[in-house]
Design a protein around this motif. Structure first.
Motif, PDB file in Angstrom:
ATOM      1  N   ARG A  15     -60.466   6.559  13.982  1.00 21.82           N
ATOM      2  CA  ARG A  15     -59.070   6.974  14.190  1.00 21.82           C
ATOM      3  C   ARG A  15     -59.039   8.154  15.141  1.00 21.82           C
ATOM      4  O   ARG A  15     -59.963   8.969  15.166  1.00 21.82           O
ATOM      5  CB  ARG A  15     -58.423   7.311  12.851  1.00 21.82           C
ATOM      6  N   ASP A  19     -54.212  12.216  17.550  1.00 19.80           N
ATOM      7  CA  ASP A  19     -52.979  11.800  16.891  1.00 19.80           C
ATOM      8  C   ASP A  19     -52.288  12.911  16.109  1.00 19.80           C
ATOM      9  O   ASP A  19     -51.060  12.948  16.044  1.00 19.80           O
ATOM     10  CB  ASP A  19     -53.266  10.626  15.941  1.00 19.80           C
ATOM     11  N   LEU A  23     -48.312  13.500  16.180  1.00 25.18           N
ATOM     12  CA  LEU A  23     -47.525  13.045  15.026  1.00 25.18           C
ATOM     13  C   LEU A  23     -46.776  14.172  14.333  1.00 25.18           C
ATOM     14  O   LEU A  23     -45.889  13.926  13.524  1.00 25.18           O
ATOM     15  CB  LEU A  23     -48.455  12.358  14.017  1.00 25.18           C
ATOM     16  N   MET A 678     -60.415  -0.547  18.108  1.00 22.90           N
ATOM     17  CA  MET A 678     -59.007  -0.265  17.829  1.00 22.90           C
ATOM     18  C   MET A 678     -58.280   0.198  19.096  1.00 22.90           C
ATOM     19  O   MET A 678     -57.180  -0.274  19.412  1.00 22.90           O
ATOM     20  CB  MET A 678     -58.916   0.819  16.743  1.00 22.90           C
TER      21      MET A 678
ATOM     22  N   PHE B  92     -48.885   5.714  11.142  1.00 20.06           N
ATOM     23  CA  PHE B  92     -48.993   5.640  12.606  1.00 20.06           C
ATOM     24  C   PHE B  92     -50.418   5.948  13.048  1.00 20.06           C
ATOM     25  O   PHE B  92     -50.936   5.330  13.972  1.00 20.06           O
ATOM     26  CB  PHE B  92     -47.989   6.596  13.275  1.00 20.06           C
ATOM     27  N   ARG B  93     -51.068   6.890  12.380  1.00 20.93           N
ATOM     28  CA  ARG B  93     -52.441   7.216  12.759  1.00 20.93           C
ATOM     29  C   ARG B  93     -53.374   6.087  12.335  1.00 20.93           C
ATOM     30  O   ARG B  93     -54.217   5.638  13.121  1.00 20.93           O
ATOM     31  CB  ARG B  93     -52.864   8.530  12.106  1.00 20.93           C
ATOM     32  N   GLU B  94     -53.228   5.628  11.130  1.00 18.36           N
ATOM     33  CA  GLU B  94     -54.134   4.603  10.597  1.00 18.36           C
ATOM     34  C   GLU B  94     -54.049   3.315  11.410  1.00 18.36           C
ATOM     35  O   GLU B  94     -55.054   2.651  11.644  1.00 18.36           O
ATOM     36  CB  GLU B  94     -53.784   4.330   9.121  1.00 18.36           C
ATOM     37  N   HIS B  96     -53.020   2.993  14.573  1.00 23.93           N
ATOM     38  CA  HIS B  96     -53.050   3.232  16.028  1.00 23.93           C
ATOM     39  C   HIS B  96     -51.710   2.863  16.665  1.00 23.93           C
ATOM     40  O   HIS B  96     -51.638   2.122  17.639  1.00 23.93           O
ATOM     41  CB  HIS B  96     -54.194   2.446  16.675  1.00 23.93           C
ATOM     42  N   ASN B 143     -48.710  -2.462  16.981  1.00 15.53           N
ATOM     43  CA  ASN B 143     -49.223  -1.581  15.926  1.00 15.53           C
ATOM     44  C   ASN B 143     -48.130  -0.713  15.308  1.00 15.53           C
ATOM     45  O   ASN B 143     -48.271  -0.266  14.173  1.00 15.53           O
ATOM     46  CB  ASN B 143     -50.343  -0.701  16.486  1.00 15.53           C
ATOM     47  N   ARG B 164     -55.256   0.239   4.234  1.00 13.59           N
ATOM     48  CA  ARG B 164     -56.050   0.486   5.441  1.00 13.59           C
ATOM     49  C   ARG B 164     -55.846  -0.640   6.453  1.00 13.59           C
ATOM     50  O   ARG B 164     -55.681  -1.806   6.080  1.00 13.59           O
ATOM     51  CB  ARG B 164     -57.544   0.561   5.086  1.00 13.59           C
ATOM     52  N   ALA B 165     -55.871  -0.281   7.719  1.00 18.85           N
ATOM     53  CA  ALA B 165     -55.787  -1.299   8.771  1.00 18.85           C
ATOM     54  C   ALA B 165     -57.069  -2.114   8.764  1.00 18.85           C
ATOM     55  O   ALA B 165     -58.139  -1.597   8.441  1.00 18.85           O
ATOM     56  CB  ALA B 165     -55.607  -0.632  10.125  1.00 18.85           C
ATOM     57  N   GLU B 167     -60.347  -3.685  10.094  1.00 14.56           N
ATOM     58  CA  GLU B 167     -61.271  -3.200  11.139  1.00 14.56           C
ATOM     59  C   GLU B 167     -61.465  -4.287  12.171  1.00 14.56           C
ATOM     60  O   GLU B 167     -61.575  -5.435  11.840  1.00 14.56           O
ATOM     61  CB  GLU B 167     -62.611  -2.821  10.515  1.00 14.56           C
TER      62      GLU B 167
END
Lengths: 801, 167
Positions: A15, A19, A23, A678, B92-94, B96, B143, B164-165, B167
């Motif tokens: 991650r 961010d 955020l 990602m 939003f962070r998890e 992306h 996303n 969790r997103a 992988e």
């Protein structure tokens, strides 16, 4: 005790470090910065597309509240400022060098597009500057505008620049005309195709901004700017415009809210705030409004092309002839001449073995905003041309769309593959990406979906694009031969601190790409330093030795390789220190997982022990080795990198409204080694959105007088969430053979491969309506007209959009 | 010069403004809350979305003088005092869901209001329709949509922590 340390090296979807500040509202974009005593600037712009400036009267404006200064082109000329330079020089047919008219920072004598800067007002507040700008009286004598390529090259068209008769900038060619003619002479079939690649406005969400400051004590100028490449701005602005040496000019690109190419170029406003801050001895800030961005940020695309493809009986490509007219706009922006030539026509082989190719490009000045690189820069134009042409050829030959592609693919065993248009591809497997994409898209099951859609009254179509692109800009010697006025090296400085944490100073710039994360993963992988002990520093010429910035998907392939080279030097020096401390021979020291070990023994020193010893040693080989652990490396790529892949789009058209809905979009891209999946997928998804936007809704419309009709988000259709599907994105990897990471680049592939997949799908959906081509953008009005008026392939007038 | 008294992120402010001053200008220039961004001049992009009395508004369409007595919440006030992120920020962070970050504050503020107005849950299409007023140029929304769906599960009490997103 078992502690699980998450893997944060190459291949992990770590991650993002950046961010948290974004955020929580703590990002620091240029307009968020304020300096003590700061003034505000407003740029008065031309309302005319082409006019002579008869007189500028600033007296009333200068007397308005808060106004500190008003500058015009005459003031800048009197101060000896240079014009905005162009970074590339194209040499055309017969050795004729391109016309390169002056590009004054503020208009001198004439204005040449709506939005051309005419005067700068500096006042205590932005509102005051704006009010005063409205009080400046400019007498214009309007001249005839030429807002399209066709109008600009028409006999008798008014010349925008005295230096460019007929508004021609250059007339250039590539490839072997005679060999191509010979190929056509023995062709079984010749397929012809004409298209216009629609003009786009990049529209990064952060409008451009610039903040200049001057320190009279040191004589140092500082510019904070929304740039993708602060060192390049320092070089161009310092050397050519302001004539300020580098050691007195610092350029900072802090957090930047998207670029997509539009923030590569050196813009007039950067020079204006830097210069006026020095004149007034107070900081000066300028921030664009969105409509101002529309009429002053460089636009993209705008190529008009005729192509002919020669095929044998089997559908093999024998020869390709392409003739393009490229719109440069009113002045040459930094990369503009390179876009239709070296970044576009060199890709005419695509993924195919076409043995003979001849391309011609005529670049044309028009009374519009300058046109330059926008995400993909020349490669989307060529990809669109080829992938539409191949579909048209398949139809005319009565061949399957995948079969004709497969028949002409460059096979994996043909690499390195030398094309007839200057490039040598190093690696790729187009069959593999096609196969993966066809399966993921359930291409085989499509006809059932078409039938099902028909039952619902919808027209369903599917389209394929198999493409490659050239990025990782750029092998300096090659691009120098091609007209680049600078090499495109990249530099990395890696500073290991005494306790073993690491600062990386990179000349690339992140404005959404996530370098702070991806680059830290490289360091974690290579030096074994924990991810949270690595800091990536970019965007400040005061901190970073040099750099060419971020564009052309170059950051990892070129900047990342520079980092790898610098880390190799760190390891080499660390081995010497470790050898001394462990009383072993340097050749016997191995380094892995953050440990220097004496081979074949249990003796080892951790990375942090070596870094500590490097800075504050009691025991150090001082006779042979300087203390410290900091290394710099430059890297010049040996070749471009060549990502590629397959995009498949499935659309449904509502015949009642003409609306095209993208119902499935599948992409399988080969971007070389993937560091952070990602982030890579995010880059591809974003590129796809821009490609779909180009294909379906985005359009830049000028009227005949040169007014930009699509100059706001009310008028220019930006893709919104409801316009796009969820994407099926995957990667299939062949490694780049000429950089140590094996990386190719992922920033632009989405925007390059996707537009023809969309239009191929639209044409497929309309196949029962006699449609052979639909020009971009395939708006509802256009599609509705085709369905209801039977206007197959005809382009509608702008008024009907 | 008119004066306006308003509460921003729980703190009261009295500010001198011009009649033409917009709420977003008050936030950015007077209070130096620069997390709220300006991305356009036609109220289309949504980079300036804040909450006014709990509802999302585009701070570029509200005059500062209209905010007398108003309760404004901005991106800066979203995380807990100890730094714990709001589930939407965390999602939003998890997932992306941001790249350059410029549209992000407005996107997050819009998304929170969207979820709050749909306590029984949101379909993908409802999320996409609900983002009509927010433009992102970087992500293609893929996303963002996933992040909002995941955050909604937490905000609506369907899950105790964020999924969790993949992988």
């Amino acid at each position: 005790m078992n502690v699980t340390i998450p893997f944060e090296g190459i291949g992990a979807s770590v991650r993002r470090k950046e961010d948290l500040r974004f955020l929580t509202g703590r990002g620091q974009y240029t307009d968020d910065l304020n300096r003590p005593g700061q003034l505000h600037a407003w740029v008065l712009r031309s309302p005319h597309a082409h006019a002579r400036i008869e007189r500028i009267d600033t007296a009333a404006a200068a007397a308005m509240p808060g106004v500190q200064a008003i500058y015009t082109g005459q003031d800048l000329a009197a101060a000896g400022l240079g014009g905005v330079p162009c970074g590339w020089q194209v040499t055309g047919k017969g050795g004729k060098v391109m016309a390169e008219p002056a590009h004054p920072v503020l208009a001198l004598g004439k204005v040449r597009h709506v939005g051309d800067p005419v005067a700068l007002v500096v006042a205590e507040t932005r509102s005051q500057a704006r009010d005063a700008a409205e009080a400046i009286l400019v007498d214009y004598a309007p001249l005839a505008a030429a807002t399209t390529i066709e109008a600009a090259i028409a006999p008798g068209a008014a010349a925008l620049h005295d230096e460019a008769p007929g508004n021609i900038c250059f007339d250039w060619e590539i490839g072997d005309a005679a060999a191509t003619d010979a190929a056509f002479a023995r062709a079984h079939k010749v397929v012809r195709f004409d298209t216009t690649n629609n003009r786009l406005v990049p529209n990064a969400m952060e409008p451009r901004a610039a903040l200049g400051e001057y320190d009279p004590n040191s004589g140092e100028h500082t510019l904070w700017t929304t740039s993708q490449n602060p060192h390049v701005i320092r070089l161009l602005m310092g050397a050519f415009v302001l004539k300020v040496p580098e050691h007195k000019l610092r350029v900072v690109a802090p957090d930047v809210g998207g670029g997509f190419g539009s923030k590569i170029y050196h813009y007039a406003e950067e020079a204006l705030v830097t210069w006026s801050a020095a004149q007034l001895k107070r900081p000066v800030k300028w921030t664009a409004e969105r409509t101002e961005s529309f009429i002053s940020d460089a636009h993209g695309r705008d190529h008009v092309t005729h192509a002919e493809l020669a095929l044998d009986e089997e559908g093999r490509f024998l020869g390709l002839r392409v003739s393009t007219l490229a719109n440069m706009g009113a002045y040459l922006s930094t990369f503009a001449p390179a876009v239709p030539t070296y970044l576009s026509a060199t890709l005419l082989a695509g993924v195919y073995t076409t043995p003979a190719i001849h391309g011609q490009v005529k670049a044309v000045f028009t009374s519009t905003v300058p046109v330059d690189a926008y995400r993909g820069a020349g490669r989307p134009e060529t990809t669109y041309l080829l992938e539409r042409l191949v579909d048209v050829a398949a139809r005319e030959m009565g061949m399957d769309r995948t079969e004709i592609r497969r028949k002409n693919f460059i096979r994996p065993d043909q690499f390195p593959y030398q094309t007839p248009v200057a490039l040598q591809y190093d690696s790729g497997d187009y069959e593999a990406t096609l196969r993966v994409a066809l399966e993921a898209a359930d291409f085989a099951g499509f006809e059932a979906r078409r039938t099902e859609a028909r039952a619902r009254g919808k027209l369903r179509g599917i389209g394929i694009s198999t493409y490659l692109e050239a990025c990782g800009i750029a092998p300096s010697k090659l691009v120098g031969q091609l007209g680049a006025r600078a090499g495109l090296y990249e530099v990395a400085n890696i500073r290991v601190h005494p306790t073993g944490s690491v600062s990386v100073f990179t000349g690339t710039h992140s404005h959404g790409q996530g370098h702070e994360t991806t680059f830290a993963q490289l360091v974690t992988e290579k030096l074994g330093v924990p991810f949270d002990q690595v800091e990536i520093v970019h965007g400040d010429t005061g901190k970073i030795p040099f750099g060419m910035g971020t564009y052309g998907s170059r950051s990892l392939a070129v900047g990342g390789t520079a980092m790898v080279k610098a880390m190799d030097k760190i390891i080499a020096k660390g081995k010497k220190i470790a050898a001394h401390l462990m009383e072993a021979a340097v050749e016997d020291i191995e380094f892995s997982d953050g440990q220097f070990r004496v081979a074949g023994t249990d003796r080892s020193k951790a990375f942090a022990e070596i870094s500590m010893a490097a800075y504050v040693p009691h025991d150090y080989p001082i006779e042979e080795l300087e203390p410290g652990l900091e290394e710099t490396a430059f890297y010049d790529p040996k070749n471009f990198t060549f990502p590629g892949g397959c995009h498949i789009c499935e659309v449904e058209i509502d015949p009642d409204t003409g609306e095209v809905a993208v119902v499935n979009f599948t992409a399988c891209d080969d971007v070389g080694r993937v560091i952070n999946p990602m982030i890579v997928e995010g880059q591809i998804q974003g590129g796809l959105a821009q490609g779909i936007g180009q294909a379906l809704i985005e359009h830049t419309v000028y009227d005949g007088d040169g007014q930009l009709l699509s100059a706001s988000f009310n008028d220019y259709a930006m893709p919104r969430a409801k316009d796009l599907p969820s994407f099926q994105v995957s990667t299939s990897t062949t490694l780049c053979t000429h950089n140590p990471l094996g990386v190719k680049g992922c920033g632009e592939v989405g925007a390059i491969g996707s537009p023809p997949a969309v239009i191929n799908a639209v044409v497929d959906a309309l196949r029962d309506h006699g449609v052979t081509h639909v020009e971009m953008p395939a708006t509802p009005a256009k599609i509705w007209s085709i369905i209801h008026q039977g206007r197959g392939g005809a382009d509608l007038p702008a008024a009907a959009e | 010069m008119p004066q306006v008294t308003l509460t921003v992120n729980g703190k009261s402010h009295t500010v001198d403004v011009e009649g033409r001053t917009l709420l977003v200008e008050l936030l950015r220039e007077k209070l130096r809350l620069t997390g709220t961004h300006v991305g356009c001049d036609t109220s289309q992009c949504g980079a300036c979305v804040v909450h006014m009395g709990g509802d999302s508004v585009k701070a570029c369409t509200i005059l500062a003088v209209q905010c007398e007595g108003a309760e404004i919440a901005t991106i800066e006030g979203l995380a807990a005092a100890d730094g714990t992120l709001h589930p939407m920020q965390e999602a939003f962070r998890e997932y992306h869901a941001l790249q350059c970050g410029f549209c992000t504050p407005g996107m997050v503020m819009s998304a929170i209001d969207l979820v709050k107005k749909h306590p029984s849950g949101l379909s993908e299409q409802e999320i996409r329709d609900g983002l009509e007023g927010n433009i992102c140029r970087c992500t293609g929304y893929h996303n963002i949509v996933k992040a909002i769906a995941a955050a909604a599960e937490v905000m609506n009490g369907k899950r105790s922590e964020l999924a969790r997103a993949a992988e």
